[in-house]
Design a protein around this motif. Structure first.
Motif, PDB file in Angstrom:
ATOM      1  N   HIS A  37     -51.845  32.207  62.207  1.00  0.00           N
ATOM      2  CA  HIS A  37     -52.162  33.384  63.029  1.00  0.00           C
ATOM      3  C   HIS A  37     -51.291  33.379  64.283  1.00  0.00           C
ATOM      4  CE1 HIS A  37     -55.649  34.260  60.522  1.00  0.00           C
ATOM      5  NE2 HIS A  37     -55.988  32.988  60.613  1.00  0.00           N
ATOM      6  N   PRO A  38     -50.020  33.708  64.148  1.00  0.00           N
ATOM      7  CA  PRO A  38     -49.127  33.668  65.311  1.00  0.00           C
ATOM      8  C   PRO A  38     -49.479  34.665  66.398  1.00  0.00           C
ATOM      9  CG  PRO A  38     -48.018  34.634  63.402  1.00  0.00           C
ATOM     10  CD  PRO A  38     -49.304  34.062  62.902  1.00  0.00           C
ATOM     11  N   THR A  77     -60.518  28.198  73.458  1.00  0.00           N
ATOM     12  CA  THR A  77     -59.243  28.287  74.170  1.00  0.00           C
ATOM     13  C   THR A  77     -58.093  28.494  73.192  1.00  0.00           C
ATOM     14  OG1 THR A  77     -60.147  26.771  75.810  1.00  0.00           O
ATOM     15  CG2 THR A  77     -57.783  27.142  75.888  1.00  0.00           C
ATOM     16  N   MET A  78     -58.280  28.029  71.960  1.00  0.00           N
ATOM     17  CA  MET A  78     -57.235  28.126  70.943  1.00  0.00           C
ATOM     18  C   MET A  78     -56.899  29.576  70.602  1.00  0.00           C
ATOM     19  SD  MET A  78     -57.633  27.049  66.987  1.00  0.00           S
ATOM     20  CE  MET A  78     -58.674  28.502  66.744  1.00  0.00           C
ATOM     21  N   ALA A  79     -57.914  30.453  70.644  1.00  0.00           N
ATOM     22  CA  ALA A  79     -57.708  31.853  70.258  1.00  0.00           C
ATOM     23  C   ALA A  79     -58.834  32.685  70.852  1.00  0.00           C
ATOM     24  CB  ALA A  79     -57.682  31.986  68.743  1.00  0.00           C
ATOM     25  N   PRO A 135     -65.980  23.287  65.787  1.00  0.00           N
ATOM     26  CA  PRO A 135     -66.132  24.627  66.360  1.00  0.00           C
ATOM     27  C   PRO A 135     -66.344  24.599  67.868  1.00  0.00           C
ATOM     28  CG  PRO A 135     -68.164  23.951  65.290  1.00  0.00           C
ATOM     29  CD  PRO A 135     -67.150  22.880  64.987  1.00  0.00           C
ATOM     30  N   GLU A 136     -66.609  23.415  68.431  1.00  0.00           N
ATOM     31  CA  GLU A 136     -66.852  23.314  69.867  1.00  0.00           C
ATOM     32  C   GLU A 136     -65.658  22.779  70.647  1.00  0.00           C
ATOM     33  OE1 GLU A 136     -69.392  21.744  67.828  1.00  0.00           O
ATOM     34  OE2 GLU A 136     -70.441  23.668  67.796  1.00  0.00           O
ATOM     35  N   TRP A 196     -61.840  29.850  60.658  1.00  0.00           N
ATOM     36  CA  TRP A 196     -60.550  29.148  60.570  1.00  0.00           C
ATOM     37  C   TRP A 196     -60.722  27.679  60.908  1.00  0.00           C
ATOM     38  CZ3 TRP A 196     -57.340  26.237  63.611  1.00  0.00           C
ATOM     39  CH2 TRP A 196     -56.058  26.019  63.114  1.00  0.00           C
ATOM     40  N   LEU A 197     -61.471  27.388  61.965  1.00  0.00           N
ATOM     41  CA  LEU A 197     -61.702  26.004  62.358  1.00  0.00           C
ATOM     42  C   LEU A 197     -62.399  25.223  61.248  1.00  0.00           C
ATOM     43  CD1 LEU A 197     -62.847  26.711  66.014  1.00  0.00           C
ATOM     44  CD2 LEU A 197     -60.823  25.382  65.379  1.00  0.00           C
ATOM     45  N   GLU A 198     -63.382  25.854  60.611  1.00  0.00           N
ATOM     46  CA  GLU A 198     -64.077  25.177  59.518  1.00  0.00           C
ATOM     47  C   GLU A 198     -63.133  24.900  58.354  1.00  0.00           C
ATOM     48  OE1 GLU A 198     -68.027  25.699  56.640  1.00  0.00           O
ATOM     49  OE2 GLU A 198     -67.496  27.274  58.071  1.00  0.00           O
TER      50      GLU A 198
END
Length: 309
Positions: free
Chosen positions: A248-249, A49-51, A70-71, A62-64
Motif C-alpha cells: 500500500h504505497p 502510526t504506520m497508516a 494491531p497495537e 493488513w496487520l493480521e
C-alpha cells in the motif's frame, strides 16, 4: 552483487558483542564497494502510526495478515557503513538515547560498530538521509563526538538543514512526545556539529560510486544513497519505504511531513528499482532489509535477498 563477507576487520571479528546472541550485522559487496548493514535495534511504535489515512479495520486486517500486532509495531532500525576509495562512510547514525521516550531496545549502534571492529575514529564521512532523531541520535550519545575525527564531514541536504530551523509538524501523526523529542535532537545536533556539516542541493558524490540524492517527501531534505560499482548497484532508501509501503504505497506514515509527496516519491523509486532490478535497503524494513522490488498489479512486492553463506 555478492553477499559474502568482505570487510577484513569485520569478517574476522566473528563474535557478538556483550549480551548478544548473534552479530547484528550483514556484509556484502557492491562491485568494489564494501557495505555493512548494522541493526541499531527495535523502535516500538503504535500501529496506527504506520497508516493513519485508512480505515482502522482495513489497517488491522493488513496487520493480521502480516502476523503483526494491531497495537504496537516493532520497527527495525538499520544503519549502513560503506567503504569506497579509502573513505569509511556511516549512512545515518541510529537513535542514540532519549530516556523521556522509554526506548531501551534501540540505540545499539555504537557498541555494535565496536563489535564489528569499526573504530569511530576511522569514519571519514557521515551521510544523513534526514534529521529525525532515529537517524542522528547515535552521534549525540555522551562521549561519541570526542571519539570522532575532528575533520569528519557530515553530509546533509541544505533543504533539510533549513527545515529544522523552524520545523512544520502540521501534517504529521506522531505518537505523543515525539515532535518535541525530534525538535530537541535536531537543535542539539546542529549546535554540536555545525562546523562539520557539508550541505548539498540535489546530489553529491561523497566517495567513488557513492552518491547521495535529495528526494524530499518524508522531510523536505530527505535523501537516498545510491551505490554503483562495476555492474552492481544498491540503494539505501532511508525512510521512503516502510514494510507496508510495498502493498500500500499510498498509505501515509505518521512521520511523513508531506505525506502525498512521500507517497509519490515512494512509488517513483520503487518503479525504478523494479525496472532496473536494483537491490534495496531501508531503515525500517526487517533486518537486514536487503531485497528486490517487484511490481504486483498497482502495488509492489518485497522479494528478500537470499543469505548465501
Amino acid at each position: 552483487m555478492s553477499t559474502h563477507m568482505s570487510l577484513d576487520d569485520i569478517s574476522h571479528s566473528g563474535r557478538p558483542g556483550p549480551d548478544e546472541l548473534v552479530p547484528s550485522r550483514y556484509a556484502l559487496k557492491v562491485g568494489e564497494i564494501d557495505v555493512l548493514i548494522v541493526s541499531d535495534g527495535i523502535l516500538p511504535i503504535p500501529s496506527q502510526t504506520m497508516a493513519y489515512n485508512v480505515d482502522p479495520a482495513v489497517r488491522a486486517a493488513w496487520l493480521e495478515d502480516e502476523f503483526l500486532s494491531p497495537e504496537m509495531l516493532e520497527w527495525p532500525l538499520n544503519v549502513v557503513v560503506v567503504r569506497s576509495g579509502g573513505q569509511t562512510i556511516l549512512v545515518d547514525a541510529g537513535l542514540g538515547a532519549d530516556p523521556d521516550l522509554h526506548l531501551p531496545r534501540a540505540g545499539q549502534l555504537i557498541h555494535r560498530l565496536e563489535a564489528a571492529g569499526i573504530d569511530l575514529a576511522s569514519v571519514t564521512d557521515v551521510v544523513l538521509t534526514h534529521m529525525h532523531m532515529d537517524h542522528i541520535g547515535g552521534l549525540l550519545v555522551d562521549g561519541v563526538k570526542e571519539r570522532l575525527r575532528p575533520d569528519l564531514r557530515i553530509h546533509v541536504a541544505a533543504a533539510e538543514l533549513k527545515f529544522w530551523e523552524s520545523p512544520d509538524f502540521s501534517r504529521v501523526s506522531m505518537p505523543q512526545g515525539f515532535p518535541d523529542a525530534l525538535r530537541r535532537a535536531a537543535k542539539r545536533f546542529v549546535q554540536d556539529y555545525r562546523s562539520q556539516l557539508r550541505t548539498f542541493e540535489d546530489e553529491h558524490e561523497v566517495a567513488p560510486g557513492v552518491v547521495v540524492r535529495r528526494t524530499g517527501g518524508h522531510t523536505p531534505g530527505h535523501s537516498v544513497v545510491r551505490l554503483a560499482s562495476g555492474g552492481d548497484r544498491l540503494t539505501f532508501a532511508g525512510d521512503l519505504v516502510f514494510q507496508v509501503g510495498f502493498d500500500h504505497p499510498d498509505w501515509h506514515n505518521g512521520f511523513e511531513h508531506d505525506p502525498e509527496e512521500a507517497a509519490r516519491v515512494r512509488v517513483s523509486l520503487m518503479r525504478e528499482l523494479a525496472a532496473n532490478r536494483e537491490p534495496l535497503v531501508a531503515t525500517h524494513l526487517p533486518f537486514p532489509s536487503l531485497c528486490h522490488v517487484a511490481v504486483d498489479g498497482d502495488a509492489f512486492r518485497c522479494v528478500p535477498a537470499v543469505w548465501d553463506y
